[in-house]
Design a protein around this motif. Structure first.
Motif, PDB file in Angstrom:
ATOM      1  N   GLY A 287       0.795  -1.220   0.000  1.00 46.70           N
ATOM      2  CA  GLY A 287       0.000   0.000   0.000  1.00 46.70           C
ATOM      3  C   GLY A 287       0.823   1.264   0.000  1.00 46.70           C
ATOM      4  N   ASP A 288       2.147   1.161   0.110  1.00 46.20           N
ATOM      5  CA  ASP A 288       3.052   2.307   0.067  1.00 46.20           C
ATOM      6  C   ASP A 288       3.913   2.212  -1.190  1.00 46.20           C
ATOM      7  OD1 ASP A 288       2.117   3.212   2.551  1.00 46.20           O
ATOM      8  OD2 ASP A 288       3.518   1.888   3.612  1.00 46.20           O
TER       9      ASP A 288
ATOM     10  N   SER B  85       0.254   9.092   1.296  1.00 42.27           N
ATOM     11  CA  SER B  85       1.694   8.942   1.501  1.00 42.27           C
ATOM     12  C   SER B  85       2.228   9.943   2.518  1.00 42.27           C
ATOM     13  CB  SER B  85       2.432   9.111   0.168  1.00 42.27           C
ATOM     14  OG  SER B  85       2.072   8.095  -0.753  1.00 42.27           O
ATOM     15  N   VAL B  86       1.643  11.144   2.546  1.00 41.45           N
ATOM     16  CA  VAL B  86       2.064  12.139   3.535  1.00 41.45           C
ATOM     17  C   VAL B  86       1.736  11.663   4.941  1.00 41.45           C
ATOM     18  CG1 VAL B  86       1.666  14.494   4.348  1.00 41.45           C
ATOM     19  CG2 VAL B  86       1.852  14.040   1.900  1.00 41.45           C
ATOM     20  N   LEU B  87       0.596  11.014   5.121  1.00 41.56           N
ATOM     21  CA  LEU B  87       0.188  10.574   6.455  1.00 41.56           C
ATOM     22  C   LEU B  87       0.942   9.334   6.915  1.00 41.56           C
ATOM     23  CD1 LEU B  87      -3.683  11.086   6.161  1.00 41.56           C
ATOM     24  CD2 LEU B  87      -1.998  12.588   7.240  1.00 41.56           C
TER      25      LEU B  87
ATOM     26  N   ALA C 264       5.616  10.177   5.771  1.00 38.54           N
ATOM     27  CA  ALA C 264       6.023  11.578   5.651  1.00 38.54           C
ATOM     28  C   ALA C 264       7.533  11.725   5.579  1.00 38.54           C
ATOM     29  CB  ALA C 264       5.462  12.385   6.825  1.00 38.54           C
ATOM     30  N   ASP C 265       8.265  11.007   6.420  1.00 35.41           N
ATOM     31  CA  ASP C 265       9.725  11.129   6.427  1.00 35.41           C
ATOM     32  C   ASP C 265      10.325  10.609   5.127  1.00 35.41           C
ATOM     33  OD1 ASP C 265       9.594  12.208   8.952  1.00 35.41           O
ATOM     34  OD2 ASP C 265       9.928  10.292   9.978  1.00 35.41           O
ATOM     35  N   ALA C 266       9.854   9.462   4.658  1.00 35.01           N
ATOM     36  CA  ALA C 266      10.368   8.903   3.405  1.00 35.01           C
ATOM     37  C   ALA C 266      10.032   9.799   2.228  1.00 35.01           C
ATOM     38  CB  ALA C 266       9.794   7.505   3.186  1.00 35.01           C
ATOM     39  N   LEU C 267       8.832  10.382   2.238  1.00 37.25           N
ATOM     40  CA  LEU C 267       8.445  11.275   1.149  1.00 37.25           C
ATOM     41  C   LEU C 267       9.343  12.505   1.101  1.00 37.25           C
ATOM     42  CD1 LEU C 267       6.200  11.776  -1.028  1.00 37.25           C
ATOM     43  CD2 LEU C 267       5.006  13.094   0.712  1.00 37.25           C
ATOM     44  N   ARG C 268       9.596  13.104   2.246  1.00 34.59           N
ATOM     45  CA  ARG C 268      10.448  14.289   2.286  1.00 34.59           C
ATOM     46  C   ARG C 268      11.892  13.948   1.904  1.00 34.59           C
ATOM     47  NH1 ARG C 268       9.448  15.366   6.964  1.00 34.59           N
ATOM     48  NH2 ARG C 268      11.245  14.423   7.995  1.00 34.59           N
ATOM     49  N   GLU C 269      12.375  12.816   2.391  1.00 34.20           N
ATOM     50  CA  GLU C 269      13.765  12.449   2.143  1.00 34.20           C
ATOM     51  C   GLU C 269      13.997  12.078   0.680  1.00 34.20           C
ATOM     52  OE1 GLU C 269      17.741  11.607   3.680  1.00 34.20           O
ATOM     53  OE2 GLU C 269      16.012  12.741   4.393  1.00 34.20           O
ATOM     54  N   GLN C 270      13.084  11.316   0.090  1.00 38.28           N
ATOM     55  CA  GLN C 270      13.315  10.778  -1.245  1.00 38.28           C
ATOM     56  C   GLN C 270      12.809  11.679  -2.364  1.00 38.28           C
ATOM     57  OE1 GLN C 270      12.348   6.562  -1.655  1.00 38.28           O
ATOM     58  NE2 GLN C 270      12.343   6.316   0.576  1.00 38.28           N
ATOM     59  N   VAL C 271      11.744  12.420  -2.124  1.00 37.70           N
ATOM     60  CA  VAL C 271      11.142  13.217  -3.193  1.00 37.70           C
ATOM     61  C   VAL C 271      11.704  14.629  -3.234  1.00 37.70           C
ATOM     62  CG1 VAL C 271       8.956  14.139  -4.076  1.00 37.70           C
ATOM     63  CG2 VAL C 271       9.041  11.845  -3.111  1.00 37.70           C
ATOM     64  N   VAL C 272      12.097  15.179  -2.082  1.00 41.15           N
ATOM     65  CA  VAL C 272      12.552  16.568  -2.030  1.00 41.15           C
ATOM     66  C   VAL C 272      14.067  16.652  -1.829  1.00 41.15           C
ATOM     67  CG1 VAL C 272      12.304  18.779  -0.856  1.00 41.15           C
ATOM     68  CG2 VAL C 272      10.315  17.301  -1.148  1.00 41.15           C
ATOM     69  N   ARG C 273      14.548  16.051  -0.755  1.00 41.80           N
ATOM     70  CA  ARG C 273      15.961  16.214  -0.410  1.00 41.80           C
ATOM     71  C   ARG C 273      16.891  15.478  -1.374  1.00 41.80           C
ATOM     72  NH1 ARG C 273      17.496  17.844   4.556  1.00 41.80           N
ATOM     73  NH2 ARG C 273      19.152  16.269   4.601  1.00 41.80           N
ATOM     74  N   PHE C 274      16.512  14.290  -1.807  1.00 40.17           N
ATOM     75  CA  PHE C 274      17.390  13.514  -2.688  1.00 40.17           C
ATOM     76  C   PHE C 274      17.614  14.191  -4.040  1.00 40.17           C
ATOM     77  CE2 PHE C 274      17.752  10.053  -5.900  1.00 40.17           C
ATOM     78  CZ  PHE C 274      19.012   9.598  -5.552  1.00 40.17           C
ATOM     79  N   PRO C 275      16.569  14.663  -4.753  1.00 43.00           N
ATOM     80  CA  PRO C 275      16.850  15.338  -6.033  1.00 43.00           C
ATOM     81  C   PRO C 275      17.669  16.618  -5.885  1.00 43.00           C
ATOM     82  CG  PRO C 275      14.541  14.689  -5.890  1.00 43.00           C
ATOM     83  CD  PRO C 275      15.121  14.515  -4.540  1.00 43.00           C
ATOM     84  N   LEU C 276      17.586  17.268  -4.725  1.00 42.89           N
ATOM     85  CA  LEU C 276      18.345  18.503  -4.509  1.00 42.89           C
ATOM     86  C   LEU C 276      19.753  18.243  -3.993  1.00 42.89           C
ATOM     87  CD1 LEU C 276      15.584  20.776  -2.914  1.00 42.89           C
ATOM     88  CD2 LEU C 276      16.450  20.802  -5.256  1.00 42.89           C
ATOM     89  N   GLY C 277      20.138  16.982  -3.877  1.00 37.47           N
ATOM     90  CA  GLY C 277      21.487  16.664  -3.422  1.00 37.47           C
ATOM     91  C   GLY C 277      21.717  16.942  -1.955  1.00 37.47           C
TER      92      GLY C 277
END
Length: 474
Positions: free
Chosen positions: A168-169, A340-342, A345-358
């Protein structure tokens, strides 16, 4: 007092005031009984004058992209550039899939250039496009798909579909290697479902279940729909045939062919952005909202498309259509992303935002020598400077968007392309392949509308706008 106004023409209004001009006169004057001519003083203009628009009748478009592309010299030059670009990959790339694409496609582009040079004009373009499509797309894609070879993003999308069906994730909770990161939003997992349904036990299943096939089909469907919406109509519209040749040339070009063969994850994003701008120009509010929701749930880099399309609707049709589209897009996007946010949340922020920005311990493999990547190579200070420059540039584009809202799909696509190109160039990590999105945004709407100008033409069947007479002073 002596008036300096030109007799018979109204004074242009303020450029930045946004005020409409006075309503047209409703009293007909004498001498207007010619057949087919409206009485003097009546306005045939179907929408208010836009900012910065001339009050005089528009001049014909001098740069027609379709006519430019039909020149034999342009076709030959394009084939030679494509052949040289493809031939460079076996020499400079360290990725086996890209090297194989270059070895197969370079001779195909060279043969296409030879056909452009030798065949009669009526057959040369179609024959060259067919050869380039087979040699640069179909043949290498078939070989790589049958052998199960692709770039890591295809595996990431197919794995996220497997996780969606089983847990489901769509994100791994504790990534340890670079391929564990999923930098895409939840809707991207839909393109991996065919692999989970078909498996890979047969040759047909290996090809039909490949996510690259569904990336490409979505790309084609969206571009064809955008073409149908933006194409001119009426007795002077020209050739009404479908855009098979332009779509074939665009697909066979190195810009799209390489991405489609080895990965193709950005292709659906390109298609839905083009379609969203076309739907907004045609006042298809529900369709535009749904397409924008799809774009915003694929990658967060598509989020700028939402305000651009909403401002285009507001500028052309008013607040209600713009608000309706915005509510649909935001509501559907929230419904897709919120689970996915609920739950992650940590995985979404880490993989979708922080990872592409290096900004993670494991760096993204996107490392083309763009200005932002070069700055980030100087350490934390250079990384911060890159992010700051990108933010300032994007704020400038946003101010320009608010000051001069787009008045056509071409203008909206240009603004979106400018913002995305700046973001890709100045981001701490990026690839040259990301620039395919802004390039197609600039090219395809112009090919579909058969004009170079970003101004919106008068609707078909309406008489050209005549200058309104100035009111006489009493």
């Amino acid at each position: 007092m002596v008036s300096t106004r030109t007799p018979g023409y109204s004074r242009p209004r303020g450029r930045f005031t946004g005020r409409r001009r006075p309503p047209a006169q409703t009293i007909a004057t004498e001498g207007s009984s010619e057949a087919g001519r409206l009485p003097r003083g009546f306005s045939t203009r179907p929408f208010p004058r836009q900012r910065g628009e001339s009050t005089f009748p528009p001049t014909p478009d001098r740069l027609n992209p379709a006519k430019l592309a039909s020149m034999r010299t342009v076709q030959l030059l394009g084939c030679l550039i494509a052949a040289g670009w493809a031939a460079a990959f076996p020499l400079v790339s360290d990725l086996p899939n890209q090297r194989q694409w270059g070895l197969i496609s370079a001779p195909a582009y060279a043969l296409a250039g030879l056909l452009c040079l030798t065949l009669p004009g009526r057959f040369a373009a179609r024959a060259a496009a067919a050869v380039a499509l087979v040699g640069a797309v179909l043949l290498p894609l078939g070989l790589l798909a049958l052998n199960g070879r692709h770039q890591s993003e295809v595996m990431v999308v197919e794995r996220s579909a497997h996780l969606l069906l089983t847990t489901g994730d769509v994100y791994l909770p504790h990534p340890t290697v670079v391929t564990d990161y999923n930098p895409y939003l939840p809707a991207m997992a839909l393109f991996g479902l065919p692999r989970q349904l078909l498996g890979d036990s047969t040759a047909f299943a290996r090809v039909a279940g490949d996510a690259r096939i569904w990336f490409a089909l979505t790309f084609f469907a969206c571009l064809l729909a955008a073409w149908r919406l933006l194409r001119p109509s009426g007795p002077r519209a020209g050739d009404p045939r479908p855009p098979l040749l332009p779509l074939t040339v665009l697909t066979a070009s190195p810009l799209i062919a390489l991405a489609l063969v080895v990965g193709g994850v950005d292709l659906p994003l390109i298609g839905v952005c083009c379609l969203a701008m076309a739907l907004a120009e045609r006042d298809r509010t529900v369709g535009a909202g749904l397409v924008l929701a799809l774009a915003c749930t694929l990658k967060w880099t598509a989020w700028p498309a939402l305000p651009v399309a909403v401002l285009l609707l507001w500028r052309l049709y008013g607040r209600r259509p713009a608000a309706r589209t915005a509510l649909i897009a935001v509501g559907v996007s929230t419904a897709v992303i919120l689970p996915s946010v609920l739950t992650q949340a940590d995985a979404l922020r880490e993989q979708v935002v922080r990872f592409p920005l290096g900004m993670t311990a494991i760096r993204t493999p996107a490392g083309s020598p763009l200005p932002g990547k070069v700055l980030a190579g100087f350490g934390p200070t250079g990384h911060s400077i890159s992010l700051a420059l990108m933010t300032v540039a994007l704020v400038g584009v946003a101010i320009w968007l608010l000051a001069r809202p787009p008045v056509s799909a071409i203008a909206a696509a240009d603004l979106l392309a400018a913002g995305l190109a700046i973001a890709f160039m100045l981001a701490p990590a990026g690839r040259f392949g990301y620039l395919a999105l802004p390039v197609v945004l600039v090219i395809w709407p112009r090919l579909a509308a058969r004009r170079w100008s970003s101004r919106r033409p008068a609707p078909p069947g309406r008489a050209p706008d005549r200058p309104e007479p100035a009111l006489r002073r009493g």
